[in-house]
Scaffold this active site. Structure first.
Site, PDB file in Angstrom:
ATOM      1  CG  HIS A 109      -1.857  -1.167   1.270  1.00  0.00           C
ATOM      2  ND1 HIS A 109      -2.478  -1.606   2.393  1.00  0.00           N
ATOM      3  CD2 HIS A 109      -2.248  -2.018   0.283  1.00  0.00           C
ATOM      4  CE1 HIS A 109      -3.219  -2.674   2.117  1.00  0.00           C
ATOM      5  NE2 HIS A 109      -3.080  -2.942   0.846  1.00  0.00           N
ATOM      6  CG  ASP A 149      -4.731   3.098   1.206  1.00  0.00           C
ATOM      7  OD1 ASP A 149      -5.673   3.023   2.019  1.00  0.00           O
ATOM      8  OD2 ASP A 149      -3.568   2.729   1.469  1.00  0.00           O
ATOM      9  CB  ALA A 186      14.537  -9.932  -3.556  1.00  0.00           C
ATOM     10  CD  GLN A 191       8.635  -7.736  -6.871  1.00  0.00           C
ATOM     11  OE1 GLN A 191       8.627  -8.594  -6.004  1.00  0.00           O
ATOM     12  NE2 GLN A 191       7.525  -7.278  -7.410  1.00  0.00           N
ATOM     13  CG  ASN A 222       2.178  -2.115  -5.808  1.00  0.00           C
ATOM     14  OD1 ASN A 222       1.902  -1.041  -6.331  1.00  0.00           O
ATOM     15  ND2 ASN A 222       1.748  -2.446  -4.602  1.00  0.00           N
ATOM     16  CB  SER A 223       4.116  -8.043  -8.226  1.00  0.00           C
ATOM     17  OG  SER A 223       4.608  -7.984  -6.910  1.00  0.00           O
ATOM     18  CD  GLU A 253       7.090  -3.352  -8.395  1.00  0.00           C
ATOM     19  OE1 GLU A 253       6.846  -2.507  -7.523  1.00  0.00           O
ATOM     20  OE2 GLU A 253       7.395  -4.519  -8.114  1.00  0.00           O
ATOM     21  CD  GLU A 282      -6.138  -6.673  -5.845  1.00  0.00           C
ATOM     22  OE1 GLU A 282      -5.903  -7.205  -4.741  1.00  0.00           O
ATOM     23  OE2 GLU A 282      -5.399  -5.783  -6.309  1.00  0.00           O
TER      24      GLU A 282
HETATM   25  N1  UDP Z   1       8.569  -6.145  -2.855  1.00  0.00           N
HETATM   26  C1  UDP Z   1       9.941  -6.070  -2.873  1.00  0.00           C
HETATM   27  N2  UDP Z   1      10.655  -7.173  -2.494  1.00  0.00           N
HETATM   28  C2  UDP Z   1      10.065  -8.336  -2.098  1.00  0.00           C
HETATM   29  C3  UDP Z   1       8.661  -8.401  -2.091  1.00  0.00           C
HETATM   30  C4  UDP Z   1       7.942  -7.293  -2.489  1.00  0.00           C
HETATM   31  O1  UDP Z   1      10.527  -5.035  -3.230  1.00  0.00           O
HETATM   32  O2  UDP Z   1      10.783  -9.284  -1.775  1.00  0.00           O
HETATM   33  C5  UDP Z   1       7.792  -4.960  -3.278  1.00  0.00           C
HETATM   34  C6  UDP Z   1       7.331  -5.127  -4.707  1.00  0.00           C
HETATM   35  O3  UDP Z   1       8.298  -4.609  -5.599  1.00  0.00           O
HETATM   36  C7  UDP Z   1       6.020  -4.357  -4.717  1.00  0.00           C
HETATM   37  C8  UDP Z   1       5.511  -4.487  -3.305  1.00  0.00           C
HETATM   38  O4  UDP Z   1       6.618  -4.852  -2.492  1.00  0.00           O
HETATM   39  O5  UDP Z   1       6.251  -2.990  -5.020  1.00  0.00           O
HETATM   40  C9  UDP Z   1       4.443  -5.553  -3.171  1.00  0.00           C
HETATM   41  O6  UDP Z   1       3.243  -5.074  -3.689  1.00  0.00           O
HETATM   42  P1  UDP Z   1       2.220  -6.031  -4.448  1.00  0.00           P
HETATM   43  O7  UDP Z   1       1.036  -5.194  -4.827  1.00  0.00           O
HETATM   44  O8  UDP Z   1       2.884  -6.742  -5.556  1.00  0.00           O
HETATM   45  O9  UDP Z   1       1.798  -7.130  -3.413  1.00  0.00           O
HETATM   46  P2  UDP Z   1       1.348  -7.071  -1.891  1.00  0.00           P
HETATM   47  O10 UDP Z   1       2.579  -7.115  -1.107  1.00  0.00           O
HETATM   48  O11 UDP Z   1       0.540  -5.834  -1.677  1.00  0.00           O
HETATM   49  O12 UDP Z   1       0.553  -8.331  -1.757  1.00  0.00           O
END
Ligand code: UDP
Length: 477
Positions: free
Chosen positions: A18, A117, A345, A347, A366-367, A370, A386
């Protein structure tokens, strides 16, 4: 002299997934509009860590951008320890409102607009009190937003038909939601707090001056048109908002390892900030990766049973010890092929690395963004929230992924299936075809963001409304 540029307050709910997009929105308001922006972060231990790390990013250090960490609230005596992460977020947000109010009341240059949000619409009373415009930022797609906005009018019979008779849920003008992709909320008691909260949030969102979203016209034209036709609330697709790679990561174990691998040869495996697998599923995944005989980079977390979002509040930037939940001898057998890191990591840096050829993802939005921005084909393995809808979009609409199938018998994604998916993405022409389609999406995203593009224009429209509101406030009493 009064400022002619508005001050915008953003309220981020707990969780890295978030906070990251909210911070990107903040940076964009600063860099594109030269607005003053304050990001209020609802604190958990997790958020405190995220806050300090994200602040190290050069683009976040700007005179116009402030981060305010709201005081940590101990909710252990209000919620059961095994309450869902959604319940915990909702309670934390509610308990934080008095602190938000107090911070805003102390400000000399009060914000013109409050952007919250998905979990922040209870802050509307504060926005009204200080005569601020009210915006929601949905860091997800238009299809998910359509389900939320239509939520209040979906009747019980439709939900029953959907859940008991497996009928797709019809959302006007949008792709119907199949039961296998549905939101968890539809599987709960329509009179229970989760469902009622969902309906309430749809109603409160419709009271906003607008909804900003992390999507763009070219990605979801039909759904965005349907949202426009529904005339519930103005919707502004302003995405994709993705954290950029800002400087080379030096001395990072993960990047150093990737530097030594051939081009597009590595599958990156990560389930987002909170995603968690059962012990048996972790074993199947390990075996599947090993059997694929392909290179892998795996962000592995200790398994938890029956809690797919288990690390949502606690994950940090740490890496610790040797995982003892992998098959015996796995690390030794795969040492030339793979790297396992604990918990976290970098990411965005990973996905932008030329050695990465695929992303096995839980489909957090977000993933997904990216991966698209970096042109990486995906294996969709959704877990909660979702994410199943996102997986359906990716696979059926965008052609940007293949999707993991769980076995009916035990609900696990088996090792043979994992082996086959990894090979399909990294070796087969299927992976290359997906890569080509993602390139098209990436180009369309770039077009949307450039001056005159759809997302650029959407954000400019919101900015103009804020400027006009500031003028009225200034000229008023
Ligand atoms: N992320 C990261 N390293 C990790 C896991 C997640 O940098 O090992 C970051 C990823 O790049 C993204 C966010 O954390 O920006 C995760 O958001 P996402 O909407 O994908 O999933 P959520 O964590 O909300 O389920």
């Amino acid at each position: 002299m009064k400022s002619t540029k508005p001050h915008v307050a953003l309220l981020a709910s707990p969780g890295m997934g978030h906070l990251i997009p909210v911070l990107e929105l903040a940076k964009r308001l600063v860099s594109h509009q030269s607005f003053k922006v304050t990001v209020f972060v609802v604190a958990t231990d997790h958020a405190s860590i995220a806050n300090s790390q994200l602040l190290q990013s050069p683009s976040a250090s700007n005179d116009l951008l402030d981060m305010v960490l709201l005081p940590f609230i101990d909710i252990s005596n209000i919620v059961e320890p095994d309450a869902s992460f959604v319940t915990k977020i909702v309670i934390l947000m509610l308990e934080s409102l008095p602190f938000l109010r107090s911070e805003i009341s102390k400000m000399e240059f009060r914000p013109t607009a409050l952007v919250v949000d998905l979990f922040g619409t209870d802050a509307w009373e504060i926005a009204d009190e200080f005569n601020m415009l009210k915006y929601v930022f949905i860091a997800s797609n238009a299809w998910f937003l359509a389900v939320i906005l239509h939520g209040p009018e979906i009747d019980r019979k439709e939900v029953d038909d959907h859940v008991k008779n497996q009928k797709p849920l019809n959302i006007p003008g949008c792709k119907p939601v199949k039961l296998e992709d549905t939101l968890d909320v539809f599987l709960t008691d329509p009179n229970g707090p989760f469902y009622q909260g969902f309906v309430g949030s749809g109603m409160k969102m419709a009271l906003a001056d607008g909804i900003l979203m992390n999507s763009w016209e070219g990605l979801e034209p039909t759904t965005l048109k349907a949202l426009g036709d529904a005339k519930k609330v103005p919707v502004y697709p302003i995405g994709p908002l993705v954290r950029p790679v800002e400087k080379p990561v030096l001395g990072n174990q993960v990047i150093n390892w990737l530097d030594k691998q051939p081009k597009e040869s590595v599958i990156y495996v990560s389930f987002g900030s909170g995603g968690t697998l059962s012990a048996q599923q972790v074993l199947e995944l390990a075996w599947g990766l090993e059997l694929s005989q392909q290179r892998f980079l795996w962000v592995a977390r200790p398994p938890l049973e029956n809690d797919a979002s288990g690390y949502f509040f606690t994950v940090g930037n740490g890496s610790d010890g040797t995982p003892d939940y992998l098959p015996d001898g796995f690390l030794a057998r795969t040492q030339d092929k793979g790297l396992v890191v604990s918990m976290w990591a970098p990411q965005v840096e990973v996905l932008s690395h030329p050695s990465v050829g695929g992303f096995l993802t839980h489909c957090g939005w977000n993933s997904v963004m990216e991966s698209i921005i970096n042109g990486v084909p995906m294996i969709a393995w959704p877990l909660y929230s979702e994410q199943k809808m996102n997986a359906a979009l990716l696979t059926e609409e965008f052609g940007a992924s293949i999707r993991a199938k769980a076995m009916e018998l035990d609900g696990l994604v088996g090792r043979e299936e994992i082996k086959s998916m990894v090979r399909r993405i990294l070796i087969d022409s299927e992976g290359q075809n997906i890569r080509a389609r993602i390139k098209g999406l990436k180009n369309s995203a770039a077009k949307a963001l450039t001056e005159g593009g759809s997302s650029y224009n959407s954000l400019s429209q919101v900015a103009e409304i804020c400027i006009q509101h500031l003028k009225t406030k200034s000229y008023g009493a």
